[in-house]
Design an enzyme around this catalytic site. Structure first.
Site, PDB file in Angstrom:
ATOM      1  N   CYS A 178      90.474  79.342  49.452  1.00 52.97           N
ATOM      2  CA  CYS A 178      91.384  80.392  48.988  1.00 52.97           C
ATOM      3  C   CYS A 178      90.952  80.791  47.581  1.00 52.97           C
ATOM      4  CB  CYS A 178      92.848  79.969  49.071  1.00 52.97           C
ATOM      5  SG  CYS A 178      93.384  78.720  47.908  1.00 52.97           S
TER       6      CYS A 178
ATOM      7  N   HIS B 214      84.191  58.156  46.998  1.00 52.38           N
ATOM      8  CA  HIS B 214      85.245  57.313  46.432  1.00 52.38           C
ATOM      9  C   HIS B 214      86.612  57.520  47.070  1.00 52.38           C
ATOM     10  CE1 HIS B 214      83.043  56.526  42.352  1.00 52.38           C
ATOM     11  NE2 HIS B 214      82.283  56.302  43.405  1.00 52.38           N
TER      12      HIS B 214
END
Length: 158
Positions: free
Chosen positions: A66, A99
């Site tokens: 977006c 991570h």
């Protein structure tokens, strides 16, 4: 090859359409949840179905686009099984996968070039979750209960 859920609003439509053939060339199967034009629309209308597809295993991961990326990321992260990462640098995309085990890449179409988007996308696609100490942290994301069983509602911490 994995199946990718795609979602964009009007501000992300052009970048989504630019990325689709690149993903197809790499062998990914695409499930495009819209939008299908650059006419003004509401990003949740496309984010929720795409998130559902990833949550239920219909798609392996997703890409949301977006204008700023914020609305798409906020909507996607309302879903318990989604870990959407807003990335504007390749390093952020790699770390989000390595991570945080991100399963949704969110791109801010109004703030990155097409070339930057490709580099970010490649970083996301090529990174793998490292597990280990990161798994313990990721396990704590879906609810307010620690791995040790403690509830995160201690008002004295606020």
């Amino acid at each position: 090859m994995p199946k990718i859920a795609l979602a964009s609003d009007h501000a992300g439509f052009e970048l989504k359409e630019f990325l689709k053939p690149l993903l197809s060339e790499k062998g990914y199967e695409l499930n495009d949840f819209g939008t299908n034009s650059d006419e003004s629309c509401d990003y949740p209308d496309f984010a929720h179905p795409a998130a559902n597809a990833v949550e239920t295993g219909i798609c392996d991961f997703g890409i949301g686009i977006c204008g700023s990326g914020n609305g798409m990321q906020m909507t996607l992260n309302k879903h318990q099984g989604i870990r959407a990462a807003l990335c504007w640098l390749p390093e952020l995309a790699s770390l989000a996968r390595e991570h945080n085990d991100a399963n949704f890449l969110v791109l801010p179409a109004r703030f990155i070039s097409k070339e930057e988007a490709v580099a970010i996308l490649d970083a996301f696609l090529n990174a793998k979750f490292e597990g280990g100490r990161h798994q313990r942290r990721v396990n704590k994301i879906p609810n307010n209960i620690s791995v040790e069983g403690e509830i995160y509602n201690d008002k004295s911490l606020i």
